[in-house]
Design an enzyme around this catalytic site. Structure first.
Site, PDB file in Angstrom:
ATOM      1  CG  HIS A 110      -8.725  -2.581  -4.084  1.00 20.45           C
ATOM      2  ND1 HIS A 110      -9.101  -3.782  -3.528  1.00 20.45           N
ATOM      3  CD2 HIS A 110      -9.863  -2.011  -4.556  1.00 20.45           C
ATOM      4  CE1 HIS A 110     -10.407  -3.928  -3.650  1.00 20.45           C
ATOM      5  NE2 HIS A 110     -10.900  -2.870  -4.272  1.00 20.45           N
ATOM      6  CE  LYS A 143      -4.031  -7.199  -4.769  1.00 22.20           C
ATOM      7  NZ  LYS A 143      -4.835  -6.017  -4.511  1.00 22.20           N
ATOM      8  CE1 TYR A 158      -3.967  -2.206   1.014  1.00 20.48           C
ATOM      9  CE2 TYR A 158      -2.219  -3.433   2.115  1.00 20.48           C
ATOM     10  CZ  TYR A 158      -3.512  -3.356   1.634  1.00 20.48           C
ATOM     11  OH  TYR A 158      -4.350  -4.443   1.748  1.00 20.48           O
TER      12      TYR A 158
END
Length: 365
Positions: A312, A343, A301
């Site tokens: 997310h 991702k 993060y």
């Protein structure tokens, strides 16, 4: 009128009006004297495939005239991976790209460790602009991690106008998957001041932190509350890698080397590699949390303001020794998994505590 080339073991020479027809108009080869050009074997094979060349005189083979089939399957081939390079070359030509071998004199200052260079659509060798530096491998080709890190083989994420460095993997059915590879940089905003000397207990494979400030979890996202989601002032259970980082910062009252020793006892040398990556990310203001649910070491993060309003995670991180050797199918699996959960797949390659980074994403040329 079709033309015939002459293969001298290195290049295929084509005379007649080859320069105008093949080089100037369509970006094949490089000019020699007059209208003659030199073609790389893969370029000649493509022109044979298209029937723009009637044949190639194979001088090392005693002057045998070879068409496309014979030239593609000749023994010895011009290079061990000639067949898969031809497949990639033909695929990108069919997509409207001009491309060339990644070496002089086809291109000046070619990208290091690339096999082919691909020019932007509508441009060719004379325009001096390269869109992709492309490495070509087969599905069963071992790929050392160092090959993804060679100078010039990757670009940093803060160089958006540079060459896109790519990997083309050809599978057993001749399907081609393209990946973009970069050297990512990290610039998060999650760093904040830590407390000092908090009481903590070392258990078998984790650490309990007693009476920490709420901000240690909610703002800097260390550990998980022992009480679950219903807490007023959480008692934190931390992983060994989190605890080692907190111990080194003096935030908990455990000896750092004791925590490191427990980590090595639990997972061997892998702990030291994971800690090196964890510490690097925390120093960059990025929060790493376990990536177990995604089959990775960490998820990350960049900006944590409060765990109740958590965006997310942006990346999955897999930690590997710098001498790791990939199988392309494993790369594909990792990248596909990361893409499926929105991702980017990042590999942290560790050598004696020093971390090198490379990221891979699917690419559609």
């Amino acid at each position: 009128m079709t033309l015939e080339g002459r293969f001298d073991g290195e290049v295929v020479r084509v005379a007649g009006d080859a320069r105008q027809r093949f080089h100037d108009a369509r970006g094949y080869g490089y000019p020699l004297e007059g209208n003659e050009i030199a073609l790389a074997p893969v370029e000649a094979a493509h022109l044979l495939f298209r029937e723009d060349l009637s044949g190639v005189v194979d001088e090392p083979a005693g002057g045998a005239v070879r068409g496309f089939r014979a030239f593609l399957s000749r023994e010895p081939t011009p290079s061990p991976d000639f067949g898969i390079r031809f497949l990639v070359y033909a695929d990108l030509r069919s997509r409207g790209f001009y491309l060339a071998p990644a070496r002089e004199p086809w291109v000046a200052d070619p990208p290091h460790a690339a096999d082919l260079v691909v020019f932007p659509r509508g441009k060719g060798p004379a325009d001096g602009e390269i869109q992709y530096g492309l490495r070509v491998v087969g599905e069963r080709t071992d790929l050392p991690a160092t090959a993804l890190l060679e100078d010039g083989a990757t670009r940093s994420s803060d160089d958006p106008d540079g060459v896109t460095n790519a990997l083309a993997v050809v599978d057993e059915e001749s399907e081609i998957t393209y990946f973009e590879r970069r050297r990512p940089t990290f610039d998060g905003t999650s760093a904040s001041e830590l407390p000092s000397g908090l009481e903590a207990d070392l258990l078998e494979d984790r650490v309990i932190c007693w009476d920490p400030p709420v901000s240690l979890y909610e703002r800097t996202f260390y550990g998980q509350p022992l009480e679950g989601r219903e807490y007023d002032e959480p008692t934190l259970q931390c992983s060994l890698v989190e605890a080692a980082h907190l111990a080194e910062a003096g935030a908990i009252d455990l000896d750092p080397e004791t925590v490191h020793a427990r980590g090595r006892a639990v997972e061997g040398d892998r702990f030291d590699r994971r800690f090196a990556v964890y510490a690097h990310l925390r120093a960059a203001g990025v929060v790493p949390k376990t990536g177990y649910k995604f089959g990775a070491d960490f998820r990350t993060y960049d900006a944590v303001t409060n765990v109740d309003d958590l965006a997310h995670s942006e990346r999955l991180v897999r930690v590997l020794p710098a001498d790791h050797v990939f199988e392309p199918r494993d790369l594909s699996l990792d990248v596909r998994l990361a893409h499926g959960v929105r991702k980017t797949m990042v590999f942290g390659l560790v050598d004696d505590g020093v971390v090198e980074w490379v990221s891979l994403e699917r690419l559609t040329p």
